[in-house]
Design a protein around this motif. Structure first.
Motif, PDB file in Angstrom:
ATOM      1  N   VAL A 122      32.841  42.999  49.246  1.00 17.36           N
ATOM      2  CA  VAL A 122      34.152  43.486  49.666  1.00 17.36           C
ATOM      3  C   VAL A 122      35.037  42.266  49.844  1.00 17.36           C
ATOM      4  O   VAL A 122      34.816  41.460  50.749  1.00 17.36           O
ATOM      5  N   GLY A 123      35.986  42.105  48.937  1.00 14.62           N
ATOM      6  CA  GLY A 123      36.783  40.890  48.920  1.00 14.62           C
ATOM      7  C   GLY A 123      38.236  41.105  49.278  1.00 14.62           C
ATOM      8  O   GLY A 123      38.628  42.134  49.841  1.00 14.62           O
ATOM      9  N   ASN A 124      39.015  40.103  48.905  1.00 15.39           N
ATOM     10  CA  ASN A 124      40.444  40.065  49.175  1.00 15.39           C
ATOM     11  C   ASN A 124      41.165  39.679  47.886  1.00 15.39           C
ATOM     12  O   ASN A 124      40.553  39.133  46.970  1.00 15.39           O
ATOM     13  N   THR A 125      42.460  39.911  47.843  1.00 15.53           N
ATOM     14  CA  THR A 125      43.212  39.554  46.642  1.00 15.53           C
ATOM     15  C   THR A 125      43.100  38.059  46.342  1.00 15.53           C
ATOM     16  O   THR A 125      43.255  37.648  45.206  1.00 15.53           O
ATOM     17  N   SER A 126      42.802  37.256  47.343  1.00 13.00           N
ATOM     18  CA  SER A 126      42.691  35.807  47.130  1.00 13.00           C
ATOM     19  C   SER A 126      41.406  35.392  46.425  1.00 13.00           C
ATOM     20  O   SER A 126      41.297  34.260  45.971  1.00 13.00           O
ATOM     21  N   ASN A 127      40.416  36.292  46.312  1.00 17.13           N
ATOM     22  CA  ASN A 127      39.155  35.877  45.686  1.00 17.13           C
ATOM     23  C   ASN A 127      38.615  36.832  44.626  1.00 17.13           C
ATOM     24  O   ASN A 127      37.753  36.462  43.845  1.00 17.13           O
ATOM     25  N   LEU A 128      39.102  38.049  44.573  1.00 16.40           N
ATOM     26  CA  LEU A 128      38.505  39.036  43.666  1.00 16.40           C
ATOM     27  C   LEU A 128      38.683  38.705  42.183  1.00 16.40           C
ATOM     28  O   LEU A 128      37.754  38.894  41.398  1.00 16.40           O
ATOM     29  N   ASP A 129      39.844  38.208  41.781  1.00 15.92           N
ATOM     30  CA  ASP A 129      40.043  37.870  40.370  1.00 15.92           C
ATOM     31  C   ASP A 129      39.061  36.778  39.934  1.00 15.92           C
ATOM     32  O   ASP A 129      38.453  36.858  38.868  1.00 15.92           O
ATOM     33  N   HIS A 130      38.915  35.763  40.770  1.00 15.30           N
ATOM     34  CA  HIS A 130      38.007  34.654  40.444  1.00 15.30           C
ATOM     35  C   HIS A 130      36.556  35.125  40.365  1.00 15.30           C
ATOM     36  O   HIS A 130      35.828  34.772  39.429  1.00 15.30           O
ATOM     37  N   ILE A 131      36.134  35.921  41.316  1.00 19.05           N
ATOM     38  CA  ILE A 131      34.747  36.413  41.334  1.00 19.05           C
ATOM     39  C   ILE A 131      34.493  37.307  40.124  1.00 19.05           C
ATOM     40  O   ILE A 131      33.464  37.182  39.449  1.00 19.05           O
ATOM     41  N   PHE A 132      35.429  38.186  39.821  1.00 21.08           N
ATOM     42  CA  PHE A 132      35.298  39.063  38.655  1.00 21.08           C
ATOM     43  C   PHE A 132      35.176  38.223  37.377  1.00 21.08           C
ATOM     44  O   PHE A 132      34.332  38.498  36.512  1.00 21.08           O
ATOM     45  N   ALA A 133      35.976  37.188  37.260  1.00 24.78           N
ATOM     46  CA  ALA A 133      35.920  36.304  36.088  1.00 24.78           C
ATOM     47  C   ALA A 133      34.581  35.571  35.998  1.00 24.78           C
ATOM     48  O   ALA A 133      34.046  35.371  34.906  1.00 24.78           O
ATOM     49  N   ARG A 134      34.016  35.189  37.131  1.00 21.24           N
ATOM     50  CA  ARG A 134      32.713  34.499  37.121  1.00 21.24           C
ATOM     51  C   ARG A 134      31.616  35.384  36.548  1.00 21.24           C
ATOM     52  O   ARG A 134      30.655  34.912  35.960  1.00 21.24           O
ATOM     53  N   PHE A 135      31.765  36.703  36.704  1.00 27.76           N
ATOM     54  CA  PHE A 135      30.797  37.646  36.135  1.00 27.76           C
ATOM     55  C   PHE A 135      31.141  38.022  34.691  1.00 27.76           C
ATOM     56  O   PHE A 135      30.454  38.825  34.092  1.00 27.76           O
ATOM     57  N   GLY A 136      32.223  37.455  34.162  1.00 29.46           N
ATOM     58  CA  GLY A 136      32.588  37.716  32.776  1.00 29.46           C
ATOM     59  C   GLY A 136      33.759  38.651  32.601  1.00 29.46           C
ATOM     60  O   GLY A 136      34.128  38.970  31.476  1.00 29.46           O
ATOM     61  N   GLY A 137      34.358  39.107  33.691  1.00 28.80           N
ATOM     62  CA  GLY A 137      35.527  39.976  33.596  1.00 28.80           C
ATOM     63  C   GLY A 137      36.709  39.230  33.006  1.00 28.80           C
ATOM     64  O   GLY A 137      36.925  38.059  33.320  1.00 28.80           O
ATOM     65  N   THR A 138      37.455  39.892  32.147  1.00 27.83           N
ATOM     66  CA  THR A 138      38.572  39.237  31.468  1.00 27.83           C
ATOM     67  C   THR A 138      39.926  39.774  31.902  1.00 27.83           C
ATOM     68  O   THR A 138      40.959  39.304  31.435  1.00 27.83           O
ATOM     69  N   GLU A 139      39.929  40.734  32.776  1.00 26.56           N
ATOM     70  CA  GLU A 139      41.176  41.321  33.253  1.00 26.56           C
ATOM     71  C   GLU A 139      41.326  41.007  34.741  1.00 26.56           C
ATOM     72  O   GLU A 139      40.541  40.267  35.311  1.00 26.56           O
ATOM     73  N   GLU A 140      42.325  41.628  35.343  1.00 23.34           N
ATOM     74  CA  GLU A 140      42.525  41.485  36.782  1.00 23.34           C
ATOM     75  C   GLU A 140      41.390  42.173  37.530  1.00 23.34           C
ATOM     76  O   GLU A 140      40.882  43.201  37.100  1.00 23.34           O
TER      77      GLU A 140
END
Length: 172
Positions: A122-140
């Motif tokens: 359960v994250g915050n707008t300050s970290n969710l994009d980065h964490i998602f990208a670390r798992f390979g996510g390419t969107e917001e």
């Protein structure tokens, strides 16, 4: 004195290192396992407030039914009251202690400690994009209240991202 060829080689090596570091930055499940990672933003709060508002409390309760089809093995949260309050009903429903951790290295830690399992951050707008990208996510990432991303990670790639909603409509 360096020649143009030396600078060209150095530039090529730096470019190669840049591309390789991008590939290495993605995190997947351990070899031979499939992991499920659930990413959500904390539930609703009023601007400038730290506690969940009435809609946020209702959304936190709705999270339990939204994930009732999954066995949750671990729940991670930063040390913020709104985040902890968001996952508290889920924690009680699954009889799981909330692991309160620092936000640095979240993606690595989730996989290292829970490969082959189902884990929620359960994250915050300050970290969710980065964490998602670390798992390979390419969107917001899941930055709107009620966003629920269920990631399926193999040992070589992000296999699937299932985007859902819980607890009604949401806003930033």
């Amino acid at each position: 004195m360096r020649s143009i060829t030396d600078y060209s080689r150095l530039g090529a090596l730096m470019l190669l290192a840049f591309f390789l570091s991008g590939c290495a930055s993605q995190i997947y499940s351990e070899k031979g396992t499939i992991s499920t990672v659930i990413l959500i933003r904390h539930a609703d709060r009023d601007v400038g407030q730290t506690d969940l508002n009435a809609k946020g409390k209702s959304r936190a309760k709705a999270l339990v039914s939204a994930l009732s089809h999954l066995t949750i093995d671990a729940i991670y949260s930063p040390a913020k009251k709104r985040n902890i309050d968001t996952v508290r009903p889920l924690s009680h429903a699954h009889n799981i202690e909330i692991s309160v951790i620092d936000t640095s290295g979240v993606a690595s830690r989730i996989v290292e400690e829970n490969s082959g399992k189902t884990t929620l951050w359960v994250g915050n707008t300050s970290n969710l994009d980065h964490i998602f990208a670390r798992f390979g996510g390419t969107e917001e990432g899941p930055n709107i209240y009620g966003d629920l991303y269920i990631l399926t990670l193999s040992d070589s790639k992000l296999e699937k991202v299932e985007k859902r909603r819980f607890g009604g409509s949401g806003s930033l």
